[in-house]
Enzyme design. Structure first.
Site, short mmCIF file in Angstrom:
data_model
loop_
_atom_site.label_atom_id
_atom_site.label_comp_id
_atom_site.label_asym_id
_atom_site.label_seq_id
_atom_site.Cartn_x
_atom_site.Cartn_y
_atom_site.Cartn_z
N LYS A 182 -10.22 -7.98 8.51
CA LYS A 182 -10.42 -6.55 8.25
C LYS A 182 -11.44 -5.94 9.21
CE LYS A 182 -8.31 -6.01 3.76
NZ LYS A 182 -8.42 -5.75 2.32
N ASP A 238 0.84 -1.21 0.00
CA ASP A 238 0.00 0.00 0.00
C ASP A 238 0.87 1.25 0.00
OD1 ASP A 238 -2.31 -1.54 0.09
OD2 ASP A 238 -2.24 -1.66 2.27
N ASN A 254 -5.64 -3.60 8.13
CA ASN A 254 -5.99 -2.44 7.30
C ASN A 254 -5.23 -2.36 5.98
OD1 ASN A 254 -3.55 -1.70 8.18
ND2 ASN A 254 -4.21 0.04 9.44
N CYS A 255 -4.82 -3.51 5.44
CA CYS A 255 -4.25 -3.39 4.09
C CYS A 255 -5.40 -3.06 3.13
CB CYS A 255 -3.45 -4.63 3.68
SG CYS A 255 -4.30 -6.18 3.69
N LYS A 256 -5.06 -2.25 2.11
CA LYS A 256 -6.13 -1.58 1.36
C LYS A 256 -6.82 -2.47 0.34
CE LYS A 256 -4.66 3.20 1.78
NZ LYS A 256 -3.21 3.40 1.90
#
Ligand code: GRE
Length: 319
Positions: free
Chosen positions: A231, A199, A236-238
């Site tokens: 999540k 990210d 919180n990886c996009k």
């Protein structure tokens, strides 16, 4: 198939031939033959390339390389020695041989095609402490890779310290290619995904070998747990894991010569993210090349995986 490009192919410094013989004795049935092959650059190797239709080979220093040296100045000196050596060895073969740099803290130089790191960096004498590249302190390194627009190969290494002692030594036949290598690299790569490296560096290109170090076979399950459970709990990886496999991650066929498994990977991650490779001399050149040449794969896919994808990724022109 002629003009194949192979890119997880190892060499060793001739001055460390004895050490390599010892290393080979742990893994290779014929350690003498293995040692001869891994210290050779221009003779046995090019003869095999000619015989088996490999047009271009990208070499890298054998594991664990720089990643086993915890003293920074020693690590730097070793990386410089290896890079000087291989640059000199390949310079008269620009159409046949390229290389990936060994990196410690020195800049990429010599027109290397990218860099290769052997999993975690040993960080002390005991091997209990190790450095993973999923920490933000490595952002400057990833930024350099993306600025130079060169890929990064995350290659396996042997377990160390307490991990070796507790997890692997009692199960010693699982060390290396049968299992521990894939465990190490998949932990590291999924750490990079979940700790946001892709990210922060959206153009970063990372290659992993051995048909993806088991990850493709778990994609559905990883995706399900990331998206539906982790999540909502705070991961919180996009993007989704599938997105990173389309935009940032490549896999190679190194040391994994199974057509059903390759077809499965094509179905899961598409032929546009797969690169053919051998894993010479840990695997036989003949086995890897003959398997690929005879694999029941549609011509366009065979060509893309065999050479076009690598030519584009490494900017090699036409093969
Ligand atoms: C490697 O790729 O580095 C490797 C080894 C030992 C055995 C097999 C193998 O270092 O693929």
């Amino acid at each position: 198939m002629k003009g194949k490009i192979a890119l997880e192919e190892a060499f060793c410094l001739p001055r460390l031939e004895e050490k390599q013989k010892w290393w080979a004795s742990l893994f290779a049935v014929d350690a003498e033959k293995h040692t001869k092959e891994i210290v050779d650059i221009q003779n046995i190797r090019i003869e095999k390339m000619d015989r088996h239709g490999v047009g271009y080979m990208i070499l890298s220093y054998t594991a664990p390389g720089v990643q086993d040296i915890y003293d920074l100045s020693e690590a730097n000196a070793f990386a410089v020695e290896v890079n000087d050596y291989i640059a000199e060895q390949i310079k008269d073969y620009p159409d046949r041989l390229g290389a990936l740099a060994q990196v410690s803290s020195q800049p990429l130089s010599y027109g290397f095609l990218g860099a290769l790191v052997n999993d975690t960096q040993r960080n002390d004498a005991s091997g209990d402490s190790m450095i993973f590249y999923d920490d933000p302190s490595w952002d400057a390194f990833w930024q350099t890779c993306t600025e130079l627009d060169v890929p990064f190969y995350l290659h396996p290494r042997n377990p160390t310290g307490v991990f070796m002692e507790k997890l692997w030594a009692p199960r010693k036949w699982l060390i290396g290619p049968p299992f521990s290598f894939a465990q190490g690299v998949s932990l590291h790569l999924l750490g990079m995904v979940t700790n946001g490296v892709f990210d922060r560096h959206t153009r970063l290109q990372v290659i992993i070998g051995h048909l993806g170090e088991h990850i493709p076979f778990d994609l559905w399950r990883i995706n399900h747990w990331f998206e539906d459970v982790k999540k909502p709990l705070g991961l919180n990886c996009k993007k989704t894991i599938r997105h990173y496999f389309q935009e940032n991650i490549w896999i190679t066929t190194s040391g994994h010569f199974s057509t059903p498994t390759l077809k499965y990977c094509v179905e899961e991650i598409t032929d546009s993210r797969i690169l053919s490779s051998i894993d010479y001399p840990f695997e036989s050149f003949e086995d890897g090349s003959n398997w690929y040449d005879q694999a029941d794969l549609e011509d366009g896919k065979k060509r893309r995986i065999g050479k076009d994808n690598a030519a584009k990724l490494f900017k090699l022109g036409n093969f």
